[in-house]
Scaffold this motif. Sequence first.
Motif, PDB file in Angstrom:
ATOM      1  N   SER A  13       0.737  -1.295  -0.270  1.00 50.85           N
ATOM      2  CA  SER A  13       0.063   0.002   0.137  1.00 50.85           C
ATOM      3  C   SER A  13       0.926   1.202  -0.055  1.00 50.85           C
ATOM      4  CB  SER A  13      -1.004  -0.083   1.401  1.00 50.85           C
ATOM      5  OG  SER A  13      -1.732   1.174   1.161  1.00 50.85           O
ATOM      6  N   ASP A  14       1.740   1.236   0.939  1.00 48.56           N
ATOM      7  CA  ASP A  14       2.793   2.556   0.750  1.00 48.56           C
ATOM      8  C   ASP A  14       3.381   2.852  -0.435  1.00 48.56           C
ATOM      9  OD1 ASP A  14       1.978   2.723   3.502  1.00 48.56           O
ATOM     10  OD2 ASP A  14       3.902   2.600   4.337  1.00 48.56           O
ATOM     11  N   ALA A  15       3.661   1.685  -1.095  1.00 45.33           N
ATOM     12  CA  ALA A  15       4.612   1.875  -2.408  1.00 45.33           C
ATOM     13  C   ALA A  15       3.481   2.158  -3.492  1.00 45.33           C
ATOM     14  CB  ALA A  15       5.370   0.654  -2.610  1.00 45.33           C
ATOM     15  N   PHE A  16       2.365   2.260  -3.345  1.00 49.13           N
ATOM     16  CA  PHE A  16       1.293   2.359  -4.281  1.00 49.13           C
ATOM     17  C   PHE A  16       1.519   3.326  -5.613  1.00 49.13           C
ATOM     18  CE2 PHE A  16      -1.928   5.277  -6.041  1.00 49.13           C
ATOM     19  CZ  PHE A  16      -2.906   4.353  -6.839  1.00 49.13           C
ATOM     20  N   PHE A  17       2.136   4.386  -5.429  1.00 50.64           N
ATOM     21  CA  PHE A  17       2.189   5.428  -6.400  1.00 50.64           C
ATOM     22  C   PHE A  17       3.736   5.228  -7.162  1.00 50.64           C
ATOM     23  CE2 PHE A  17       3.403   9.939  -7.692  1.00 50.64           C
ATOM     24  CZ  PHE A  17       2.493   9.987  -9.005  1.00 50.64           C
ATOM     25  N   ASP A  18       4.526   4.719  -6.231  1.00 50.12           N
ATOM     26  CA  ASP A  18       5.989   4.369  -7.002  1.00 50.12           C
ATOM     27  C   ASP A  18       5.915   3.438  -7.755  1.00 50.12           C
ATOM     28  OD1 ASP A  18       8.647   5.481  -7.046  1.00 50.12           O
ATOM     29  OD2 ASP A  18       9.348   4.035  -5.458  1.00 50.12           O
ATOM     30  N   THR A  19       5.075   2.514  -7.686  1.00 51.04           N
ATOM     31  CA  THR A  19       4.996   1.229  -8.573  1.00 51.04           C
ATOM     32  C   THR A  19       3.858   1.422  -9.464  1.00 51.04           C
ATOM     33  OG1 THR A  19       3.500   0.142  -6.716  1.00 51.04           O
ATOM     34  CG2 THR A  19       5.945  -0.136  -6.582  1.00 51.04           C
ATOM     35  N   ALA A  20       3.292   2.276  -9.317  1.00 50.40           N
ATOM     36  CA  ALA A  20       2.441   2.449 -10.539  1.00 50.40           C
ATOM     37  C   ALA A  20       2.645   2.948 -11.819  1.00 50.40           C
ATOM     38  CB  ALA A  20       1.234   3.237 -10.151  1.00 50.40           C
ATOM     39  N   VAL A 141     -11.296   7.568  -6.027  1.00 48.66           N
ATOM     40  CA  VAL A 141     -10.198   8.421  -6.234  1.00 48.66           C
ATOM     41  C   VAL A 141      -9.286   7.357  -7.054  1.00 48.66           C
ATOM     42  CG1 VAL A 141      -8.014   9.474  -5.169  1.00 48.66           C
ATOM     43  CG2 VAL A 141     -10.292   9.301  -4.108  1.00 48.66           C
ATOM     44  N   ARG A 142      -8.845   7.703  -8.198  1.00 46.72           N
ATOM     45  CA  ARG A 142      -7.946   7.151  -8.899  1.00 46.72           C
ATOM     46  C   ARG A 142      -6.855   7.939  -9.576  1.00 46.72           C
ATOM     47  NH1 ARG A 142     -10.340   2.205 -11.113  1.00 46.72           N
ATOM     48  NH2 ARG A 142      -8.978   2.260 -12.978  1.00 46.72           N
ATOM     49  N   VAL A 143      -5.741   7.310  -9.547  1.00 48.55           N
ATOM     50  CA  VAL A 143      -4.383   7.953  -9.618  1.00 48.55           C
ATOM     51  C   VAL A 143      -3.466   7.665 -10.871  1.00 48.55           C
ATOM     52  CG1 VAL A 143      -2.473   8.956  -8.258  1.00 48.55           C
ATOM     53  CG2 VAL A 143      -4.364   8.560  -7.250  1.00 48.55           C
ATOM     54  N   ALA A 144      -3.074   8.598 -11.605  1.00 51.50           N
ATOM     55  CA  ALA A 144      -2.186   7.897 -12.781  1.00 51.50           C
ATOM     56  C   ALA A 144      -0.663   8.874 -12.428  1.00 51.50           C
ATOM     57  CB  ALA A 144      -2.712   8.312 -14.229  1.00 51.50           C
ATOM     58  N   ARG A 145       0.309   8.314 -13.171  1.00 49.36           N
ATOM     59  CA  ARG A 145       1.639   9.141 -12.894  1.00 49.36           C
ATOM     60  C   ARG A 145       2.036   9.382 -14.280  1.00 49.36           C
ATOM     61  NH1 ARG A 145       6.000   5.278 -11.778  1.00 49.36           N
ATOM     62  NH2 ARG A 145       7.278   6.980 -11.075  1.00 49.36           N
ATOM     63  N   PHE A 146       2.090  10.826 -14.519  1.00 53.37           N
ATOM     64  CA  PHE A 146       2.700  11.380 -15.729  1.00 53.37           C
ATOM     65  C   PHE A 146       4.110  11.750 -15.413  1.00 53.37           C
ATOM     66  CE2 PHE A 146       3.439  15.532 -17.760  1.00 53.37           C
ATOM     67  CZ  PHE A 146       3.508  15.064 -18.896  1.00 53.37           C
ATOM     68  N   GLN A 147       4.979  11.177 -16.396  1.00 58.17           N
ATOM     69  CA  GLN A 147       6.308  11.292 -16.388  1.00 58.17           C
ATOM     70  C   GLN A 147       6.661  12.615 -16.985  1.00 58.17           C
ATOM     71  OE1 GLN A 147       8.440   8.297 -15.198  1.00 58.17           O
ATOM     72  NE2 GLN A 147       9.817  10.067 -14.743  1.00 58.17           N
ATOM     73  N   ALA A 148       6.928  13.698 -16.192  1.00 56.79           N
ATOM     74  CA  ALA A 148       7.209  14.959 -16.823  1.00 56.79           C
ATOM     75  C   ALA A 148       8.759  15.131 -17.214  1.00 56.79           C
ATOM     76  CB  ALA A 148       6.976  15.945 -15.624  1.00 56.79           C
ATOM     77  N   GLY A 149       9.566  14.483 -16.319  1.00 55.96           N
ATOM     78  CA  GLY A 149      10.901  14.228 -16.726  1.00 55.96           C
ATOM     79  C   GLY A 149      11.544  13.225 -16.474  1.00 55.96           C
ATOM     80  N   PRO A 150      12.913  12.903 -16.611  1.00 56.83           N
ATOM     81  CA  PRO A 150      13.503  11.580 -16.171  1.00 56.83           C
ATOM     82  C   PRO A 150      13.373  11.285 -14.792  1.00 56.83           C
ATOM     83  CG  PRO A 150      14.934  12.947 -17.516  1.00 56.83           C
ATOM     84  CD  PRO A 150      13.828  13.942 -17.245  1.00 56.83           C
ATOM     85  N   GLU A 151      13.371  12.252 -13.853  1.00 55.66           N
ATOM     86  CA  GLU A 151      13.343  12.130 -12.238  1.00 55.66           C
ATOM     87  C   GLU A 151      12.068  12.748 -11.633  1.00 55.66           C
ATOM     88  OE1 GLU A 151      16.819  12.117 -10.240  1.00 55.66           O
ATOM     89  OE2 GLU A 151      17.975  11.722 -11.839  1.00 55.66           O
ATOM     90  N   VAL A 152      11.159  13.165 -12.375  1.00 57.46           N
ATOM     91  CA  VAL A 152       9.881  13.877 -11.855  1.00 57.46           C
ATOM     92  C   VAL A 152       8.714  13.325 -12.347  1.00 57.46           C
ATOM     93  CG1 VAL A 152       8.591  15.963 -11.686  1.00 57.46           C
ATOM     94  CG2 VAL A 152      11.142  15.999 -11.190  1.00 57.46           C
TER      95      VAL A 152
END
Length: 391
Positions: A13-20, A141-152
């Motif tokens: 659960s804690d790693a949800f966003f980092d592993t999405a 609440v559904r979340v996506a990760r947009f890769q803006a830059g190499p580390e962001v």
Amino acid sequence: MNALPAEVDRATSDAFFDTAPAFAEFEKVADADNYRPLPDDWMLAAADIVNSSEAIAAGRYKVVNMAGAGVISAILNALGRRDLPFAFGGDGALVAVPSSGIEATRQALAAVKTWVAEELGLDLRAALVPVTDIRADGLDVRVARFQAGPEVTYAMFTGGGASWAEREMKAGRYAVAAAPPGSRPDLEGLSCRWNPIETRNGEIVSIIVVPQGWETFAEFQKVISDILAIAGEGGQGGHPLPAQGPAIPLVAKGVGYEVRAVAAGGRLRRRVRIYLETALAHVLGRLGLRAGRFDPAFYRADVATNSDFRKFDDGLKMTIDIDTERLSRIEKRLEEAVAAGHCRYGLHRQKSALMTCIVPSPFTRDHMHFIDGAAGGYAVAARNLKAALSS
């Protein structure tokens, strides 16, 4: 000893966003397949400035932005991590936090409320809203990760839950009380060293577009695609910053606000340090030189890449630099969509943009930059949206 099942679940659960999974093309922001449901044991930390219209009218919108970014900075620092979903809203912010960080988040919000009142002269409203309560009311609440830059990466939110949390907060529910007088959050990295960014194409426009109903979301997706296509015709998607990044100013007008993010005893030292660092970076940039690991040209380009001038927070939000002809076409498309019952929108024009930043270190590439209009931006666009919804 092997981890117990509950510990494994907590770690997952804690790693949800980092592993999405992340997507790199912003045009996919309305694609439902890119979103994952936030775990049930998470909460939304929401905050905004009460009566922000008065501060805007008084020309204090840069201070309002600083308060909103301060909420994000305080929570990330309190939990000691950068891999949390958050959204900057101009006069407020939203941060999703796991159950393991809820108490630390509550303390950070309480301290930010006190800091904003005592140092910035504003009233910050804050709440912690359980995701389970949102789902119990029929939203998500559904979340996506947009890769803006190499580390962001930046979080995108959909499902209606973020908006529900904001409404509940404004109604006085789930409120977080202010910390005792003199309390201060950890705002290390919160930076305000960029002067207003003037338009290069005609106008800086802050736009908020929301679906009229989730049942018409498929049509809403088409509207979003059309708007992004028009904005992107001029290159960079309408980014207010040039691809090479903004020029580093010799003197930054917002230094005083950054200084107020540290304890009173160290403010003179912090002010002198900021002036020296800014002046050095300016000179190096003008001469095309590097200083150790700091390369001004490389850093400026990363500032542009890492900026959140476009986002999705239960609707599309953009602050773009655009010419009159393309803006007219965007407004025409939006009006057509409103008439068809596919969306509602709010829009605000100004001549410059503001940038508030979280910079853990100038020597790494994970610095984040929040873009808003300089004369009310998202706050005024949201007010115009509210008026449209009321009508």
